[in-house]
Design a protein around this motif. Structure first.
Motif, mmCIF file in Angstrom:
data_model
loop_
_atom_site.group_PDB
_atom_site.id
_atom_site.type_symbol
_atom_site.label_atom_id
_atom_site.label_comp_id
_atom_site.label_asym_id
_atom_site.label_seq_id
_atom_site.Cartn_x
_atom_site.Cartn_y
_atom_site.Cartn_z
ATOM 1 N N GLU A 107 -4.561 -4.141 -3.003
ATOM 2 C CA GLU A 107 -5.191 -3.369 -1.929
ATOM 3 C C GLU A 107 -4.620 -1.954 -1.856
ATOM 4 O O GLU A 107 -5.359 -0.992 -1.647
ATOM 5 C CB GLU A 107 -5.003 -4.081 -0.594
ATOM 6 N N MET A 108 -3.303 -1.836 -2.024
ATOM 7 C CA MET A 108 -2.683 -0.511 -1.992
ATOM 8 C C MET A 108 -3.162 0.336 -3.171
ATOM 9 O O MET A 108 -3.386 1.545 -3.016
ATOM 10 C CB MET A 108 -1.161 -0.627 -2.024
ATOM 11 N N ASN A 109 -3.347 -0.286 -4.334
ATOM 12 C CA ASN A 109 -3.883 0.447 -5.483
ATOM 13 C C ASN A 109 -5.297 0.941 -5.199
ATOM 14 O O ASN A 109 -5.654 2.077 -5.546
ATOM 15 C CB ASN A 109 -3.886 -0.445 -6.730
ATOM 16 N N ASP A 110 -6.104 0.089 -4.564
ATOM 17 C CA ASP A 110 -7.463 0.497 -4.210
ATOM 18 C C ASP A 110 -7.451 1.644 -3.201
ATOM 19 O O ASP A 110 -8.224 2.599 -3.320
ATOM 20 C CB ASP A 110 -8.247 -0.690 -3.651
ATOM 21 N N LYS A 111 -6.558 1.550 -2.208
ATOM 22 C CA LYS A 111 -6.453 2.619 -1.214
ATOM 23 C C LYS A 111 -5.992 3.919 -1.854
ATOM 24 O O LYS A 111 -6.456 4.997 -1.491
ATOM 25 C CB LYS A 111 -5.488 2.221 -0.102
ATOM 26 N N PHE A 112 -5.071 3.821 -2.816
ATOM 27 C CA PHE A 112 -4.602 5.028 -3.510
ATOM 28 C C PHE A 112 -5.730 5.665 -4.298
ATOM 29 O O PHE A 112 -5.872 6.891 -4.316
ATOM 30 C CB PHE A 112 -3.434 4.684 -4.436
ATOM 31 N N THR A 113 -6.564 4.836 -4.917
ATOM 32 C CA THR A 113 -7.703 5.346 -5.677
ATOM 33 C C THR A 113 -8.668 6.098 -4.766
ATOM 34 O O THR A 113 -9.241 7.117 -5.161
ATOM 35 C CB THR A 113 -8.442 4.189 -6.375
ATOM 36 N N LEU A 114 -8.802 5.609 -3.537
ATOM 37 C CA LEU A 114 -9.696 6.267 -2.580
ATOM 38 C C LEU A 114 -9.023 7.424 -1.845
ATOM 39 O O LEU A 114 -9.656 8.094 -1.037
ATOM 40 C CB LEU A 114 -10.205 5.240 -1.558
ATOM 41 N N GLY A 115 -7.732 7.609 -2.084
ATOM 42 C CA GLY A 115 -7.001 8.691 -1.434
ATOM 43 C C GLY A 115 -6.515 8.345 -0.036
ATOM 44 O O GLY A 115 -6.219 9.226 0.757
ATOM 45 N N GLN A 116 -6.419 7.081 0.287
ATOM 46 C CA GLN A 116 -6.006 6.652 1.619
ATOM 47 C C GLN A 116 -4.540 6.224 1.689
ATOM 48 O O GLN A 116 -4.068 5.846 2.748
ATOM 49 C CB GLN A 116 -6.888 5.488 2.082
ATOM 50 N N ALA A 117 -3.823 6.253 0.564
ATOM 51 C CA ALA A 117 -2.420 5.827 0.560
ATOM 52 C C ALA A 117 -1.597 6.763 -0.317
ATOM 53 O O ALA A 117 -2.124 7.389 -1.243
ATOM 54 C CB ALA A 117 -2.307 4.402 0.041
ATOM 55 N N ILE A 165 1.552 7.593 -3.010
ATOM 56 C CA ILE A 165 2.075 6.930 -4.202
ATOM 57 C C ILE A 165 3.325 6.115 -3.859
ATOM 58 O O ILE A 165 3.575 5.080 -4.473
ATOM 59 C CB ILE A 165 2.353 7.963 -5.318
ATOM 60 N N ASP A 166 4.087 6.556 -2.860
ATOM 61 C CA ASP A 166 5.287 5.818 -2.459
ATOM 62 C C ASP A 166 4.927 4.413 -1.980
ATOM 63 O O ASP A 166 5.582 3.433 -2.355
ATOM 64 C CB ASP A 166 6.033 6.550 -1.338
ATOM 65 N N GLU A 167 3.909 4.328 -1.150
ATOM 66 C CA GLU A 167 3.484 3.031 -0.621
ATOM 67 C C GLU A 167 2.996 2.119 -1.733
ATOM 68 O O GLU A 167 3.283 0.919 -1.741
ATOM 69 C CB GLU A 167 2.386 3.225 0.418
ATOM 70 N N VAL A 168 2.280 2.698 -2.689
ATOM 71 C CA VAL A 168 1.754 1.920 -3.810
ATOM 72 C C VAL A 168 2.900 1.392 -4.666
ATOM 73 O O VAL A 168 2.913 0.215 -5.048
ATOM 74 C CB VAL A 168 0.791 2.782 -4.661
ATOM 75 N N MET A 169 3.876 2.241 -4.942
ATOM 76 C CA MET A 169 5.004 1.822 -5.778
ATOM 77 C C MET A 169 5.845 0.755 -5.078
ATOM 78 O O MET A 169 6.292 -0.203 -5.720
ATOM 79 C CB MET A 169 5.873 3.022 -6.144
ATOM 80 N N ILE A 170 6.052 0.887 -3.784
ATOM 81 C CA ILE A 170 6.836 -0.114 -3.047
ATOM 82 C C ILE A 170 6.115 -1.459 -3.057
ATOM 83 O O ILE A 170 6.722 -2.508 -3.314
ATOM 84 C CB ILE A 170 7.121 0.369 -1.618
ATOM 85 N N ALA A 171 4.825 -1.453 -2.798
ATOM 86 C CA ALA A 171 4.053 -2.705 -2.809
ATOM 87 C C ALA A 171 4.050 -3.324 -4.208
ATOM 88 O O ALA A 171 4.189 -4.552 -4.347
ATOM 89 C CB ALA A 171 2.628 -2.443 -2.337
ATOM 90 N N SER A 172 3.919 -2.492 -5.228
ATOM 91 C CA SER A 172 3.918 -3.009 -6.601
ATOM 92 C C SER A 172 5.266 -3.605 -6.973
ATOM 93 O O SER A 172 5.338 -4.666 -7.603
ATOM 94 C CB SER A 172 3.570 -1.895 -7.586
ATOM 95 N N GLU A 173 6.352 -2.951 -6.598
ATOM 96 C CA GLU A 173 7.684 -3.464 -6.912
ATOM 97 C C GLU A 173 7.986 -4.756 -6.155
ATOM 98 O O GLU A 173 8.617 -5.663 -6.696
ATOM 99 C CB GLU A 173 8.752 -2.418 -6.613
ATOM 100 N N LYS A 174 7.533 -4.844 -4.902
ATOM 101 C CA LYS A 174 7.719 -6.093 -4.153
ATOM 102 C C LYS A 174 7.010 -7.240 -4.859
ATOM 103 O O LYS A 174 7.563 -8.334 -5.014
ATOM 104 C CB LYS A 174 7.177 -5.956 -2.730
ATOM 105 N N ALA A 175 5.783 -6.999 -5.278
ATOM 106 C CA ALA A 175 5.022 -8.045 -5.967
ATOM 107 C C ALA A 175 5.685 -8.402 -7.297
ATOM 108 O O ALA A 175 5.785 -9.588 -7.646
ATOM 109 C CB ALA A 175 3.584 -7.578 -6.192
#
Length: 102
Positions: free
Chosen positions: A54-64, A66-76
């Motif tokens: 979801e964070m990757n999708d939001k980043f693609t749309l410009g709603q998030a 890169i920090d949030e995306v990287m944190i969510a990805s690392e947690k996963a």
């Protein structure tokens, strides 16, 4: 501070000696408790993976950011790695038990 959300620490209770008056759980009850614990842990890993997507999708749309995306990805990623390591240890323990001679 990094927190492990896969295995909540507040749910862990210190070990206590059993009193003789307490009734012991049957093997079936223990198995059900353990299986539900594992299912919950695996569900949490899946939730973190979905949150990462979801964070990757939001980043693609410009709603998030890169920090949030990287944190969510690392947690996963960390949750998945922990799950794989636990699985490997369980298989290793099973194989060791099978090699034990009676």
């Amino acid at each position: 501070m990094i927190q492990n959300t896969m295995f909540p620490t507040q749910a862990v209770q210190p070990l206590k000696m059993k009193e003789s008056s307490q009734s012991d759980a049957t093997p079936a009850e223990s198995l059900n408790k353990f299986s539900s614990y594992l299912k919950d842990a695996i569900d949490q890993v899946a939730e973190q993976e979905n949150a990462s997507k979801e964070m990757n999708d939001k980043f693609t749309l410009g709603q998030a950011n890169i920090d949030e995306v990287m944190i969510a990805s690392e947690k996963a990623l960390l949750s998945l790695q922990l799950t794989a390591q636990v699985r490997n240890k369980v298989i290793e323990a099973y194989q060791e038990i099978m090699r034990t001679q009676i």
